[in-house]
Design a protein around this motif. Structure first.
Motif, short mmCIF file in Angstrom:
data_model
loop_
_atom_site.label_atom_id
_atom_site.label_comp_id
_atom_site.label_asym_id
_atom_site.label_seq_id
_atom_site.Cartn_x
_atom_site.Cartn_y
_atom_site.Cartn_z
N PRO A 135 -10.43 49.36 30.11
CA PRO A 135 -10.03 48.33 29.14
C PRO A 135 -8.52 48.08 29.11
O PRO A 135 -8.07 47.07 28.58
CB PRO A 135 -10.51 48.91 27.80
N THR A 136 -7.73 49.00 29.64
CA THR A 136 -6.28 48.83 29.59
C THR A 136 -5.74 48.01 30.75
O THR A 136 -4.58 47.62 30.74
CB THR A 136 -5.57 50.21 29.59
N VAL A 137 -6.57 47.74 31.77
CA VAL A 137 -6.13 46.99 32.94
C VAL A 137 -7.08 45.83 33.20
O VAL A 137 -8.29 46.03 33.31
CB VAL A 137 -6.07 47.90 34.19
N GLU A 138 -6.52 44.65 33.28
CA GLU A 138 -7.33 43.47 33.59
C GLU A 138 -6.72 42.76 34.79
O GLU A 138 -5.61 42.22 34.71
CB GLU A 138 -7.40 42.52 32.39
N LEU A 139 -7.43 42.76 35.90
CA LEU A 139 -7.00 42.05 37.09
C LEU A 139 -7.71 40.70 37.15
O LEU A 139 -8.89 40.62 36.85
CB LEU A 139 -7.33 42.85 38.35
N ASN A 140 -6.97 39.67 37.54
CA ASN A 140 -7.64 38.37 37.68
C ASN A 140 -8.37 38.31 39.03
O ASN A 140 -8.26 39.22 39.86
CB ASN A 140 -6.64 37.21 37.52
N SER A 141 -9.12 37.24 39.24
CA SER A 141 -9.98 37.16 40.42
C SER A 141 -9.19 37.21 41.72
O SER A 141 -9.63 37.83 42.70
CB SER A 141 -10.82 35.88 40.38
N ARG A 142 -8.03 36.58 41.77
CA ARG A 142 -7.22 36.60 42.99
C ARG A 142 -6.65 37.99 43.26
O ARG A 142 -6.58 38.43 44.40
CB ARG A 142 -6.07 35.59 42.88
N GLU A 143 -6.25 38.68 42.22
CA GLU A 143 -5.74 40.05 42.39
C GLU A 143 -6.84 40.96 42.91
O GLU A 143 -6.61 41.80 43.79
CB GLU A 143 -5.19 40.56 41.06
N ILE A 144 -8.05 40.77 42.38
CA ILE A 144 -9.19 41.57 42.85
C ILE A 144 -9.49 41.26 44.30
O ILE A 144 -9.72 42.16 45.13
CB ILE A 144 -10.42 41.30 41.97
N GLU A 145 -9.49 39.98 44.66
CA GLU A 145 -9.79 39.58 46.04
C GLU A 145 -8.77 40.16 47.02
O GLU A 145 -9.14 40.73 48.06
CB GLU A 145 -9.80 38.05 46.16
N THR A 146 -7.50 40.00 46.70
CA THR A 146 -6.47 40.46 47.63
C THR A 146 -6.47 41.98 47.77
O THR A 146 -6.32 42.51 48.87
CB THR A 146 -5.06 39.98 47.20
N LEU A 147 -6.67 42.70 46.66
CA LEU A 147 -6.74 44.15 46.74
C LEU A 147 -7.98 44.61 47.50
O LEU A 147 -7.94 45.59 48.25
CB LEU A 147 -6.74 44.76 45.34
N THR A 148 -9.08 43.90 47.30
CA THR A 148 -10.32 44.27 48.00
C THR A 148 -10.16 44.14 49.51
O THR A 148 -10.53 45.04 50.27
CB THR A 148 -11.50 43.39 47.53
N TRP A 149 -9.58 43.02 49.94
CA TRP A 149 -9.37 42.83 51.38
C TRP A 149 -8.34 43.82 51.91
O TRP A 149 -8.45 44.31 53.04
CB TRP A 149 -8.95 41.40 51.68
N SER A 150 -7.36 44.14 51.10
CA SER A 150 -6.36 45.13 51.50
C SER A 150 -7.02 46.50 51.66
O SER A 150 -6.71 47.25 52.60
CB SER A 150 -5.24 45.20 50.46
N ALA A 151 -7.95 46.82 50.77
CA ALA A 151 -8.68 48.08 50.86
C ALA A 151 -9.53 48.15 52.13
O ALA A 151 -9.82 49.22 52.63
CB ALA A 151 -9.57 48.26 49.64
N ARG A 152 -9.89 46.98 52.65
CA ARG A 152 -10.69 46.91 53.88
C ARG A 152 -9.82 46.89 55.13
O ARG A 152 -10.31 46.67 56.23
CB ARG A 152 -11.59 45.68 53.84
N GLY A 153 -8.52 47.12 54.93
CA GLY A 153 -7.63 47.26 56.06
C GLY A 153 -6.98 45.98 56.55
O GLY A 153 -6.34 45.97 57.61
N LYS A 154 -7.11 44.90 55.80
CA LYS A 154 -6.53 43.63 56.21
C LYS A 154 -5.06 43.55 55.82
O LYS A 154 -4.65 44.02 54.76
CB LYS A 154 -7.30 42.46 55.58
N THR A 155 -4.26 42.92 56.68
CA THR A 155 -2.86 42.68 56.39
C THR A 155 -2.72 41.45 55.49
O THR A 155 -3.68 40.69 55.31
CB THR A 155 -2.06 42.45 57.67
N SER A 156 -1.52 41.22 54.99
CA SER A 156 -1.29 40.04 54.16
C SER A 156 -1.56 38.76 54.94
O SER A 156 -2.13 37.80 54.41
CB SER A 156 0.14 40.04 53.63
#
Length: 201
Positions: free
Chosen positions: A135-156
């Motif tokens: 409840p203390t952290v709210e990520l918006n949809s774009r933040e979730i998307e970019t972090l998810t792809w980053s977690a999958r090893g993708k570069t910027s």
């Protein structure tokens, strides 16, 4: 020892094993319910969600795999519920399938009850941390998307192409997520988001 009033549901078609589970876990301070087949177990979860489920894999009519698969389909809001598979199987394929479906852990028969309690305590503690932290952290949809792809090893650059935005936009959203998560870099942001259940890589 168990957290106060921690509720465990045991889904086990072998009555002797089920009785042993109930006897041991009650002595350790848990509130325990039992279902003797997968269908009854699924109904018990949906009717009164427990804090944790211990479920046999090999059961007639509805296997343990079927239970967790159906639960994911019908009640996605319960995806954080720890699911521990109890099985006589020791093959890697069964464990991989269970983990893909979301099982937290596996215990093989005969049951090592001290090991089982250690796993239960760890899983319940993790859920408690998530309930406090999320409840203390709210990520918006774009933040979730970019972090998810980053977690999958993708570069910027690669993420930018996937999302059809600029690299600068990707870096902006990752940096924004990093600040919300209170970490120093992208890698730490990914680790924190995965650990907190905010993204699934």
């Amino acid at each position: 020892m168990a957290e106060a009033e921690s509720q465990v549901l045991c889904i086990e078609d072998d009555h002797e094993t089920a009785n042993l589970l109930v006897e041991d876990l009650v002595e350790r301070g848990y509130v325990v319910r039992v279902a003797f087949d997968g269908h009854s177990g699924l109904e018990a979860i949906l009717e009164n969600p427990p804090d944790l489920v211990i479920c046999d894999i090999n059961m007639p009519i509805m296997s343990g795999f079927d239970v967790i698969d159906k639960l994911t389909e019908t009640a996605p809001h319960l995806h954080d519920m720890p699911f521990i598979f109890l099985t006589a199987l020791q093959d890697r394929d069964s464990e991989l399938k269970g983990r893909q479906l979301g099982a937290a852990d596996f215990i093989t028969k005969p049951i090592d009850f001290d090991l089982l309690e250690t796993i239960i305590c760890a899983r319940l503690a993790r859920v408690a941390r998530l309930n406090i932290w999320r409840p203390t952290v709210e990520l918006n949809s774009r933040e979730i998307e970019t972090l998810t792809w980053s977690a999958r090893g993708k570069t910027s650059d690669e993420i930018a192409k996937i999302l059809e935005v600029t690299k600068r936009t990707v870096d902006f959203h990752i940096d924004s997520a990093r600040l919300k998560l209170g970490v120093a870099n992208r890698t730490q942001a990914v680790v924190a988001a995965v650990a907190g259940g905010l993204i699934e890589p």
